[in-house]
Design a protein around this motif. Structure first.
Motif, short mmCIF file in Angstrom:
data_model
loop_
_atom_site.label_atom_id
_atom_site.label_comp_id
_atom_site.label_asym_id
_atom_site.label_seq_id
_atom_site.Cartn_x
_atom_site.Cartn_y
_atom_site.Cartn_z
N GLU A 1 85.69 -68.14 18.24
CA GLU A 1 86.64 -69.15 18.69
C GLU A 1 85.90 -70.42 19.12
OE1 GLU A 1 88.59 -65.26 20.45
OE2 GLU A 1 86.60 -66.15 20.56
N SER A 2 86.62 -71.54 19.04
CA SER A 2 86.10 -72.81 19.53
C SER A 2 87.28 -73.70 19.90
CB SER A 2 85.24 -73.49 18.46
OG SER A 2 86.00 -73.73 17.29
N GLY A 3 86.96 -74.79 20.62
CA GLY A 3 87.99 -75.78 20.92
C GLY A 3 88.54 -75.76 22.32
N GLY A 4 88.10 -74.83 23.14
CA GLY A 4 88.61 -74.78 24.51
C GLY A 4 88.01 -75.86 25.38
N GLY A 5 88.44 -75.88 26.65
CA GLY A 5 87.92 -76.86 27.59
C GLY A 5 88.93 -77.23 28.64
N LEU A 6 88.66 -78.34 29.32
CA LEU A 6 89.52 -78.83 30.40
C LEU A 6 90.50 -79.86 29.86
CD1 LEU A 6 90.17 -79.09 33.46
CD2 LEU A 6 88.37 -80.85 33.55
N VAL A 7 91.77 -79.70 30.20
CA VAL A 7 92.80 -80.63 29.76
C VAL A 7 93.78 -80.85 30.91
CG1 VAL A 7 94.20 -78.77 28.77
CG2 VAL A 7 94.49 -81.11 27.93
N GLN A 8 94.35 -82.04 30.98
CA GLN A 8 95.30 -82.35 32.04
C GLN A 8 96.67 -81.75 31.73
OE1 GLN A 8 95.31 -86.63 32.56
NE2 GLN A 8 93.59 -86.51 34.00
N PRO A 9 97.45 -81.48 32.77
CA PRO A 9 98.82 -81.00 32.54
C PRO A 9 99.59 -81.98 31.65
CG PRO A 9 98.22 -80.75 34.84
CD PRO A 9 97.11 -81.51 34.20
N TYR B 1 91.83 -65.33 23.28
CA TYR B 1 91.15 -64.53 22.28
C TYR B 1 91.92 -64.58 20.96
CZ TYR B 1 88.87 -62.11 26.26
OH TYR B 1 88.16 -61.80 27.40
N CYS B 2 91.21 -64.68 19.86
CA CYS B 2 91.84 -64.42 18.58
C CYS B 2 91.50 -62.98 18.20
CB CYS B 2 91.38 -65.39 17.49
SG CYS B 2 89.64 -65.29 17.05
N ALA B 3 92.38 -62.36 17.43
CA ALA B 3 92.17 -60.96 17.07
C ALA B 3 92.79 -60.68 15.72
CB ALA B 3 92.77 -60.05 18.13
N LYS B 4 92.14 -59.79 15.00
CA LYS B 4 92.64 -59.33 13.69
C LYS B 4 93.64 -58.21 13.93
CE LYS B 4 90.76 -56.81 9.67
NZ LYS B 4 91.03 -55.44 10.13
N GLU B 5 94.77 -58.28 13.26
CA GLU B 5 95.82 -57.30 13.49
C GLU B 5 95.97 -56.36 12.30
OE1 GLU B 5 99.60 -58.26 15.63
OE2 GLU B 5 100.51 -57.75 13.71
N SER B 6 96.09 -55.03 12.60
CA SER B 6 96.21 -54.09 11.48
C SER B 6 96.98 -52.80 11.77
CB SER B 6 94.80 -53.76 10.96
OG SER B 6 94.02 -53.16 11.99
N GLN C 1 85.16 -63.58 21.00
CA GLN C 1 84.49 -63.53 22.30
C GLN C 1 85.31 -64.18 23.41
OE1 GLN C 1 83.87 -65.84 20.06
NE2 GLN C 1 83.54 -67.79 21.15
N GLY C 2 86.33 -64.93 23.03
CA GLY C 2 87.18 -65.60 24.01
C GLY C 2 86.75 -67.03 24.25
N ASN C 3 87.72 -67.87 24.59
CA ASN C 3 87.49 -69.31 24.79
C ASN C 3 88.34 -69.74 25.97
OD1 ASN C 3 86.65 -71.89 24.31
ND2 ASN C 3 87.27 -71.92 22.17
N LEU C 4 87.70 -70.34 26.98
CA LEU C 4 88.40 -70.71 28.21
C LEU C 4 89.12 -72.03 28.06
CD1 LEU C 4 89.05 -70.22 31.21
CD2 LEU C 4 86.88 -71.36 31.75
N VAL C 5 90.39 -72.02 28.39
CA VAL C 5 91.21 -73.23 28.46
C VAL C 5 91.62 -73.42 29.92
CG1 VAL C 5 93.39 -74.31 27.81
CG2 VAL C 5 92.04 -73.04 26.10
N THR C 6 91.29 -74.57 30.48
CA THR C 6 91.64 -74.87 31.87
C THR C 6 92.56 -76.08 31.89
OG1 THR C 6 89.50 -74.04 32.65
CG2 THR C 6 90.77 -75.41 34.16
N VAL C 7 93.75 -75.91 32.47
CA VAL C 7 94.72 -76.99 32.57
C VAL C 7 94.77 -77.42 34.03
CG1 VAL C 7 97.07 -77.75 32.12
CG2 VAL C 7 96.03 -75.97 30.68
N SER C 8 94.23 -78.60 34.28
CA SER C 8 94.13 -79.08 35.66
C SER C 8 93.95 -80.59 35.67
CB SER C 8 92.96 -78.41 36.37
OG SER C 8 92.76 -78.92 37.66
#
Lengths: 116, 107
Positions: free
Chosen positions: A6-14, A95-100, A108-115
């Motif tokens: 995964e990629s693209g996470g981070g800190l973003v404002q409400p 997390y993204c996951a393969k479904e079967s 591995q997970g990607n943290l998104v923080t909204v603040s």
């Protein structure tokens, strides 16, 4: 070997937006549905969304319906989650996951923080 | 939506103990249930599908049983590396749902 990165996470404002990506390898990407699952700090797992292998079918949790959009590019073996109108309660590891249909491989997970 | 209720939410047991975790569904889901293990700071790991089928590579001390609305995950002889939180998930229909989790501590 199956890998999901995964990629693209981070800190973003409400009220802001963010797009997560999940690069897949080691399996025939277009043959499998893919899901997003999130986990708020110190909390349990919450299923967010799924997209079919072709991309023709999608489902969302009520908590994100109308704000999040799941998509995929099978030519690039990549899954996306476009997140709009973000709220503080969207803060989580995604997390993204393969479904079967169970989720047999996870990123591995990607943290998104909204603040603010 | 199908609700999954796990019990207990926390348990503490000694190495070698037999441990049982229960997952109850708000409506029948046949055997469409999976179990996951999440160690601290890590992504979840898939353990069991179809309620009772062990994923390849998972130690045989783990087992699952049940159908319809009541399911169990059993660890026959708890090991130090089993320190983790365990989740059930229904894969019968959408939206998928998870149980609230059971945190397993080693005494």
């Amino acid at each position: 070997e199956v890998q999901l990165v995964e990629s693209g996470g981070g800190l973003v404002q409400p009220g802001g937006c963010l797009r997560l990506s999940c690069a897949a390898s080691g399996f025939t990407f277009s043959s499998y549905a893919m899901s997003w699952v999130r986990q708020a700090p110190g909390k349990g797992l919450e299923w967010v969304s799924v997209i079919s292998g072709s991309g023709g079918s999608t489902y969302y949790a009520d908590s994100v319906k109308g704000r999040f959009n799941i998509s995929r590019d099978n030519s690039k073996n990549t899954l996306y989650l476009q997140m709009n109108s973000l709220r503080a309660e969207d803060t989580a590891v995604y997390y993204c996951a393969k479904e079967s249909p169970q989720l047999d491989y996870w990123g591995q997970g990607n943290l998104v923080t909204v603040s603010s | 939506d199908i609700q999954l209720t796990q019990s207990p939410s926390f348990l503490s047991a000694s190495v070698g103990d037999r441990v049982t975790i229960t997952c109850r569904a708000s409506q029948g889901i046949s055997s469409y249930l999976a179990w996951y293990q999440q160690k601290p700071g890590k992504a979840p790991k898939f353990l069991i599908y179809a309620a009772s089928t062990l994923q390849s590579g998972v130690p045989s001390r783990f087992s699952g049983s049940g159908s319809a609305t009541e399911f169990t995950l059993t660890i026959s002889s708890l090991q130090p590396e089993d320190l983790a939180t365990y989740y059930c998930q229904q894969v019968n229909n959408y939206p998928r749902t998870f149980g609230g989790g059971t945190k397993v501590e080693i005494k």
